[in-house]
Design an enzyme around this catalytic site. Structure first.
Site, mmCIF file in Angstrom:
data_model
loop_
_atom_site.group_PDB
_atom_site.id
_atom_site.type_symbol
_atom_site.label_atom_id
_atom_site.label_comp_id
_atom_site.label_asym_id
_atom_site.label_seq_id
_atom_site.Cartn_x
_atom_site.Cartn_y
_atom_site.Cartn_z
ATOM 1 N N ASN A 1 -2.711 6.912 -2.224
ATOM 2 C CA ASN A 1 -3.127 7.040 -0.665
ATOM 3 C C ASN A 1 -2.725 8.257 0.340
ATOM 4 O OD1 ASN A 1 -4.107 4.996 0.921
ATOM 5 N ND2 ASN A 1 -2.366 3.094 -0.092
ATOM 6 N N SER B 1 1.162 -1.201 0.331
ATOM 7 C CA SER B 1 -0.625 -0.013 0.487
ATOM 8 C C SER B 1 1.184 1.293 0.082
ATOM 9 C CB SER B 1 -0.807 0.018 1.530
ATOM 10 O OG SER B 1 -1.784 -1.077 0.948
ATOM 11 N N HIS C 1 0.000 -1.285 -7.260
ATOM 12 C CA HIS C 1 -0.805 -1.176 -6.291
ATOM 13 C C HIS C 1 -2.274 -1.088 -6.411
ATOM 14 C CE1 HIS C 1 -2.438 1.831 -2.958
ATOM 15 N NE2 HIS C 1 -2.698 0.915 -2.346
ATOM 16 N N GLU D 1 -1.667 1.536 -9.658
ATOM 17 C CA GLU D 1 -0.651 2.601 -9.860
ATOM 18 C C GLU D 1 0.468 1.725 -10.228
ATOM 19 O OE1 GLU D 1 -1.429 6.206 -6.242
ATOM 20 O OE2 GLU D 1 -1.399 3.902 -5.825
HETATM 21 N N1 LIG Z 1 -6.994 -4.468 2.028
HETATM 22 C C1 LIG Z 1 -6.633 -3.409 0.893
HETATM 23 O O1 LIG Z 1 -7.810 -2.409 0.632
HETATM 24 C C2 LIG Z 1 -5.677 -3.151 0.007
HETATM 25 C C3 LIG Z 1 -5.357 -2.305 -0.601
HETATM 26 C C4 LIG Z 1 -4.110 -1.844 -1.195
HETATM 27 C C5 LIG Z 1 -3.083 -2.574 -0.972
HETATM 28 N N2 LIG Z 1 -3.157 -3.218 0.185
HETATM 29 C C6 LIG Z 1 -1.816 -3.991 0.636
HETATM 30 O O2 LIG Z 1 -1.907 -5.391 -0.217
HETATM 31 C C7 LIG Z 1 -1.462 -6.830 0.667
HETATM 32 C C8 LIG Z 1 -1.848 -8.175 0.926
HETATM 33 O O3 LIG Z 1 -3.372 -7.080 1.779
HETATM 34 P P1 LIG Z 1 -4.517 -7.942 2.104
HETATM 35 O O4 LIG Z 1 -5.329 -7.014 2.949
HETATM 36 O O5 LIG Z 1 -5.024 -8.956 0.637
HETATM 37 O O6 LIG Z 1 -4.564 -8.548 3.219
HETATM 38 P P2 LIG Z 1 -4.771 -9.484 3.510
HETATM 39 O O7 LIG Z 1 -4.419 -10.064 5.118
HETATM 40 O O8 LIG Z 1 -6.428 -9.984 3.264
HETATM 41 O O9 LIG Z 1 -3.982 -11.486 3.125
HETATM 42 C C9 LIG Z 1 -2.835 -11.471 3.135
HETATM 43 C C10 LIG Z 1 -2.678 -12.584 3.109
HETATM 44 O O10 LIG Z 1 -1.325 -13.035 3.282
HETATM 45 C C11 LIG Z 1 -1.107 -14.858 3.678
HETATM 46 N N3 LIG Z 1 0.799 -14.770 3.692
HETATM 47 C C12 LIG Z 1 0.768 -14.449 4.970
HETATM 48 N N4 LIG Z 1 2.113 -14.826 5.180
HETATM 49 C C13 LIG Z 1 2.056 -15.127 4.557
HETATM 50 C C14 LIG Z 1 3.790 -16.277 3.261
HETATM 51 N N5 LIG Z 1 4.790 -16.198 4.235
HETATM 52 N N6 LIG Z 1 3.619 -16.373 2.000
HETATM 53 C C15 LIG Z 1 2.000 -16.404 1.424
HETATM 54 N N7 LIG Z 1 1.091 -15.782 2.041
HETATM 55 C C16 LIG Z 1 1.419 -16.100 3.130
HETATM 56 C C17 LIG Z 1 -2.096 -14.706 4.129
HETATM 57 O O11 LIG Z 1 -2.642 -15.889 5.034
HETATM 58 C C18 LIG Z 1 -3.601 -13.565 4.147
HETATM 59 O O12 LIG Z 1 -4.315 -15.083 2.762
HETATM 60 C C19 LIG Z 1 -0.586 -5.569 1.867
HETATM 61 O O13 LIG Z 1 0.515 -5.040 1.447
HETATM 62 C C20 LIG Z 1 -2.060 -4.183 1.363
HETATM 63 O O14 LIG Z 1 -1.363 -3.446 1.754
HETATM 64 C C21 LIG Z 1 -4.213 -4.063 0.613
#
Ligand SMILES: NC(=O)c1ccc[n+]([C@@H]2O[C@H](COP(=O)([O-])OP(=O)(O)OC[C@H]3O[C@@H](n4cnc5c(N)ncnc54)[C@H](O)[C@@H]3O)[C@@H](O)[C@H]2O)c1
Length: 311
Positions: free
Chosen positions: A187, A115, A136, A148
């Site tokens: 962001n 993010s 992103h 992005e």
């Molecule tokens: N949720 C949002 O609105 C959003 C928007 C843009 C970017 N992001 C970014 O995207 C990324 C993921 O966010 P999310 O909301 O999907 O999180 P989430 O917690 O929903 O999902 C993360 C996943 O990663 C898995 N995981 C943990 N350790 C791992 C490993 N070692 N190897 C493989 N998988 C592993 C977890 O089991 C989980 O399923 C983050 O960097 C977040 O900042 C999130």
């Protein structure tokens, strides 16, 4: 150069990884979805199936067949592009890319869905920094058109072009962010808006419902058609300057999260996912709102794309 990359690995099958996998599978690309956590892949496949039934009901079975799942990073080793979407933790992301760097052939491009962590800091874990970008996505990742694309100091033009071509092929609107700046573009703007909204709530200027009502039905509806700079042109930059001259000094400019924000987190009121945030959420309401908003956002994005050619 305009040819999309065909074989993708998505690391992390959470909210973002599931959406990204659903999107690319629905467009005919092959996906390996990787997550080592107990139950994560099963949950993700259910979510993807549900999402595809909303916006690609005719092709659910075909799309689902294009998604392989695996708990181990080794499954990424035949991919053209790996997109990482694991939790927002610098060392976790760096560790995963360091391992992928030794597993994947030189042609494999790497992308992180961070993010706002530094793309340079994550990319420094690999040798192929020229083949590393930030991608992103916005939630829901399969619905919101913009991505992005953020370069690190060594990202090659070829990498940017190939990743952008793949995103465009999947119907996305990628924009290149030329500098690895914290929060990228969206962001930074989103947090400036949220900082002011939370400050207004904290000062008791209006209720959460009324603050949201003002933003949705004034700035929000207009922002869907004109970005903030185009809108300044239409309002008049002289008018903007006059208002900025007295208003800026009164705007929220704190450099740490506010007491209200801190207390919400400390008391566990973290939003829809656990029932209480600025609003109260039952699990049914959360599920219904997510589903309805996702469908409505898809319709709105399609309409906007058709209406103005998306300009
Ligand atoms: N949720 C949002 O609105 C959003 C928007 C843009 C970017 N992001 C970014 O995207 C990324 C993921 O966010 P999310 O909301 O999907 O999180 P989430 O917690 O929903 O999902 C993360 C996943 O990663 C898995 N995981 C943990 N350790 C791992 C490993 N070692 N190897 C493989 N998988 C592993 C977890 O089991 C989980 O399923 C983050 O960097 C977040 O900042 C999130």
């Amino acid at each position: 150069m305009d040819t999309p990359l065909k074989n993708l690995a998505i690391i992390g099958a959470g909210a973002m990884g599931s959406g990204i996998a659903a999107l690319f599978a629905s467009k005919g690309l092959n996906i390996v979805l990787i997550d080592p956590m107990e139950g994560a892949l099963e949950r993700a496949l259910k979510t993807i199936d549900r999402q595809l039934n909303v916006y690609a009901p005719g092709g659910v079975q075909e799309a689902m067949q294009r998604i392989q799942v695996s708990p181990g990073l080794e499954a990424a080793c035949n991919s053209d592009l790996v997109i990482e979407a694991v939790p927002e933790n610098l060392e976790l992301k760096r560790g995963i890319f360091a391992k992928l760097d030794s597993l994947c052939p030189a042609r494999t491009l790497f992308a992180t869905n961070t993010s706002g962590l530094s793309i340079n800091a994550i990319a420094s874990a690999v040798v192929r920094r020229d083949r590393f970008v930030g991608t992103h996505f916005f939630t829901p990742a399969d619905v919101i058109p913009l991505v992005e694309v953020v370069r690190n100091d060594d990202t090659s033009e070829d990498t940017v072009a190939r990743v952008m071509a793949t995103l465009r092929f999947a119907g996305k609107r990628p924009v290149l962010v030329r500098q690895d700046i914290p929060g990228f573009i969206a962001n930074r703007i989103q947090h400036a808006l949220a900082r002011e909204a939370i400050s207004l709530l904290e000062k008791g200027v209006a209720s959460a419902e009324d603050i949201d009502e003002v933003v949705k039905w004034s700035l929000g509806i207009r922002l869907a058609l004109s970005g903030p700079l185009e809108q300044r042109d239409m309002n008049g930059i002289d008018v903007h300057y006059a208002i900025a001259s007295y208003l800026y000094k009164d705007l929220e400019n704190r450099t740490e999260p506010s007491e209200l924000l801190k207390s919400k987190v400390e008391s566990g009121q973290i939003g829809a996912k656990n029932g209480q945030g600025f609003y109260t959420w039952s699990p049914e309401r959360r599920e219904r709102v997510l589903r309805e908003k996702s469908a409505a956002l898809g319709e709105l994005a399609a309409w906007l794309n058709g209406k103005a050619g998306g300009s």
